[in-house]
Design a protein around this motif. Sequence first.
Motif, short mmCIF file in Angstrom:
data_model
loop_
_atom_site.label_atom_id
_atom_site.label_comp_id
_atom_site.label_asym_id
_atom_site.label_seq_id
_atom_site.Cartn_x
_atom_site.Cartn_y
_atom_site.Cartn_z
N ASN A 217 0.82 -1.15 0.04
CA ASN A 217 -0.02 -0.08 -0.05
C ASN A 217 0.84 1.33 0.01
N HIS A 218 0.24 2.29 -0.09
CA HIS A 218 0.72 3.67 -0.42
C HIS A 218 1.25 4.34 1.20
N TYR A 219 0.38 3.94 2.11
CA TYR A 219 0.72 4.33 3.48
C TYR A 219 -0.12 3.64 4.34
N SER A 220 0.16 3.61 5.78
CA SER A 220 -0.40 3.05 6.69
C SER A 220 -1.14 3.91 7.92
N PRO A 221 -2.30 3.89 8.03
CA PRO A 221 -2.80 4.98 8.96
C PRO A 221 -2.26 4.61 10.33
N ALA A 222 -1.74 3.49 10.63
CA ALA A 222 -1.27 2.98 11.84
C ALA A 222 0.11 3.66 12.17
N ASN A 223 0.55 4.15 11.23
CA ASN A 223 2.08 4.78 11.33
C ASN A 223 1.96 5.68 12.46
N PRO A 224 2.70 5.51 13.38
CA PRO A 224 3.00 6.41 14.53
C PRO A 224 3.42 8.03 14.37
N GLU A 225 4.01 8.22 13.05
CA GLU A 225 4.64 9.69 12.93
C GLU A 225 3.43 10.63 13.23
N GLU A 226 4.12 11.62 13.62
CA GLU A 226 2.99 12.73 14.41
C GLU A 226 2.11 13.24 13.09
N ARG A 227 2.73 13.56 11.96
CA ARG A 227 1.82 14.45 10.82
C ARG A 227 1.08 13.21 10.27
N ILE A 228 1.46 12.07 10.17
CA ILE A 228 0.42 11.40 9.77
C ILE A 228 -0.74 10.98 10.69
N GLN A 229 -0.59 10.97 11.98
CA GLN A 229 -1.57 10.87 12.97
C GLN A 229 -2.31 12.08 13.16
N LYS A 230 -1.86 13.37 12.78
CA LYS A 230 -2.54 14.66 12.54
C LYS A 230 -3.56 14.52 11.63
N PHE A 231 -3.13 13.86 10.22
CA PHE A 231 -3.90 13.87 9.31
C PHE A 231 -4.98 12.77 9.45
N VAL A 232 -4.76 11.93 10.01
CA VAL A 232 -5.74 11.03 10.25
C VAL A 232 -6.95 11.41 11.26
N ALA A 233 -6.43 12.07 12.46
CA ALA A 233 -7.39 12.82 12.94
C ALA A 233 -8.07 13.93 12.48
N ASP A 234 -7.46 14.69 11.76
CA ASP A 234 -8.27 15.94 11.23
C ASP A 234 -9.34 15.32 10.39
N TYR A 235 -9.10 14.21 9.48
CA TYR A 235 -9.75 13.60 8.44
C TYR A 235 -11.18 13.07 9.07
N LYS A 236 -10.61 12.24 10.01
CA LYS A 236 -11.73 11.44 10.90
C LYS A 236 -12.90 12.75 11.40
N ALA A 237 -12.27 13.86 11.86
CA ALA A 237 -13.13 14.89 12.16
C ALA A 237 -13.84 15.60 11.25
N ALA A 238 -13.41 15.74 10.17
CA ALA A 238 -14.17 16.33 8.98
C ALA A 238 -15.24 15.47 8.44
N TYR A 239 -14.82 14.31 8.05
CA TYR A 239 -15.44 13.36 7.17
C TYR A 239 -15.85 12.13 8.00
N GLY A 240 -15.45 11.67 9.15
CA GLY A 240 -15.75 10.44 9.58
C GLY A 240 -15.26 9.38 8.94
N GLY A 241 -14.58 8.34 9.73
CA GLY A 241 -14.05 7.36 9.20
C GLY A 241 -12.61 7.58 8.92
N VAL A 242 -11.56 6.38 8.72
CA VAL A 242 -10.31 6.54 8.70
C VAL A 242 -9.95 6.82 7.33
N PRO A 243 -9.23 7.87 6.95
CA PRO A 243 -8.74 7.95 5.50
C PRO A 243 -8.08 6.89 4.97
N ASP A 244 -8.55 6.45 3.59
CA ASP A 244 -7.78 5.57 3.01
C ASP A 244 -6.66 6.27 2.22
#
Lengths: 353, 408
Positions: free
Chosen positions: B306-333
């Motif tokens: 895959n291109h990326y893993s939403p479980a990657n602990p890096e801070e900017r990725i976790q921030k992206f995942v959290a922001d996306y969840k807040a805006a659209y609901g659901g984990v970003p693919d």
Amino acid sequence: METSSVPTPSPGGLPPALRGILPVLIAVPVLLLFDRLLASAPFATYLLSIMGVNVILAVSLNIVNGMTGQFSIGHAGFMAVGAYVAGVLSLSFKETALSFLPVAASDQVFLVVALLAGGAAAALCGFLVGLPSLRLRGDYLAIVTLGFGEIIRVVVQNTDAFGRALGLSGIPQTSSLAMVGFWVFLVVLVARRIAYSSHGRSLWAIREDEVAAEAMGVDTTGYKVRAFVVSAFFAGIAGGLFAHFVPIINPGSFTFVKSMEIVVMVVLGGLGSTTGAIVAAVFLTLLPEALRSAFTVMGAEGSLAQKVDQIRMPVYGLLLVALMLLRPQGLFGMKEIWEVLPRWLPRRRKGLA
Amino acid sequence: MRRSVPMLLAALAVMMAGCEKKTQPASTETDTSKQAAQGQGGTAPATPPAGTPTGEADTILLGVATSLTGGQATFGVSTRNGIEMALKEANEAGGVKGKKVAMRVYDNQGKPEEAAQAVTRLITQDKVVMVLGDVASSNSLAMAEKAQAAGVPMITPSSTNPSVTEKGEYIFRICFIDPFQGYVMAKFAREHLKVSKVAVLQDNKSAYSIGLTDVFTRKFTEMGGRITSTESYSQGDTDYRAQLTAIKKSQPEAIYVPGYYSEVGVIARQARELGLKVPLLGGDGWDSEKLYELGGSAIQGSYFSNHYSPANPEERIQKFVADYKAAYGGVPDALAALAYDAARVAIEALKKAPDTSGKALRDAIAQTKDFPGIAGVITLDENRNAVKPAVVLEVGDGTTKYVTTVNP
């Protein structure tokens, strides 16, 4: 209407030989002029080309579904045959040009040859599909054409020479508005000439009552197959044109849904009415774009329009349902526009005369 | 009567082209087609004649064409969400050179001819400075042709077919290409899983699946493995038992199934029913929440690249995942992540470029180097493709586990 088919001395004083080709003589320069005028508007050219292809498809399907009363739902299959045969041909002759002509002119010659080959291939398929299934009455043609459309799609999907699922790209984009317009003109001319010929009378007879037609000595199978072959030929031409202005053709463009779209155009316009088929094809091609514009204007701020772009297709469907409820016989019924117009504008007509 | 046919046609043609032409000179930024549509369609819904406010001086317009309806609608929606989020963040941070960045999204119904139409409209009517899209390679190819001809830069977030960027120097991509994914899985199977016999089950209907299969087969054989059998199915099939039985006979140690999640889940179930216990391997087409629903426990223990893993602990990725969840609901693919990256690369180019002409933007995008994207660090090579690593994920219970990263 009956009198028009009787050879009377031409009212305009034109010799009959000239009268036969006069429409072509008028149409060609007019089309070339429009092509030049629209050269700087690629979107309009693209949209009009798509529209032209849809008109060709609808008018040609109308010969079978409207005039002959058969039910063919595999028109996209014939379109695919034309598109792929013409496309592969153009691809393989991409680098060649006729030495005695300028490159642009030679491209057009190749395009016409490729189109004719595509049309001929589609016509051959039409003959092979039509011959056995048109001997029967009823819904068999629908089933066979449905199957044919699917077979073509699956064959294309599994053939490397046709680009498989990704599709065929890199076909020289030599088609122009004038070329599309010319074929639109030709298909309408052919459809009208058929309708008012003795051949056409037989088709109408088959449509109204096949048993009675046969009893009157009409070779029903022969007439049906011929109508079907002509229809398939023009579907092939439409496919060929499509392949020469759409950057990539892939099996997804020739699905059952496309076939149904064409059937919808014919039914919406009125079964048997060429003008109806034209108007419906134009209308249904422009409707989605018009809705897109309407929504863009509504959501001037941007975000609303973006959301709404998705509901374009349901709205399209709803409009279609509404139209069919209001006019179940289609926009024009079996009539042509010049049979309807006088009733709408009787006074103005007299005033003009 | 006979002559009235051609006369009518000529009149119709005059009308059509005539009204098209008339609007032409006046409409440098208004919507020609809309007016044309009104003129010709007649019954088209009435739209106010006022011009659309697309060319305002204080906004920069990006064009997006993707499949919001049709078979791959979820991909298109993710893509749109990702881009929307990136633009919102950029605008909140002050926009580009004091201007706001807006987007115009058109649906292409997943059809190449619609994609070409949408992109032509974006370029000629809406005058966008750049085009983003699409997911499916066929649609991107159609768009690329038009964008290249018009000299408008185009970035595809997630079309992995190599031929897309070969269309010309204005076409970029910020994801890896199919051959690389095939290579990743071959390498992973050989070196990490240490298997030597693999069977392949490919989707005949998708160019993506065929592309992955070709490269996987070649690379895996080169690395000393053996392909025991190659079977195929068509997207939309529901019964794979015949193919799986044939595969079982060849006794593989793993099965490579580079298809889409909708089929893979069912394939996994049927494979387990037939007693095939070996892991399945796949590509980014697996990436969907639906996979766990369809596959259940059968798909657990399988791997995909895959291109990326939403479980990657890096801070900017976790921030992206959290922001996306807040805006659209659901984990970003991955598609959302890639679209987000694509939009950010585009914004970066807008900032760097001296003006918004196609050429200046093109040069600015081409210079993208070590750009910290959510889906990996992006460096564009001379073929305008991103060179970046892929991750391999293991399917767990309703989630994925990061296993390893494979570098190019």
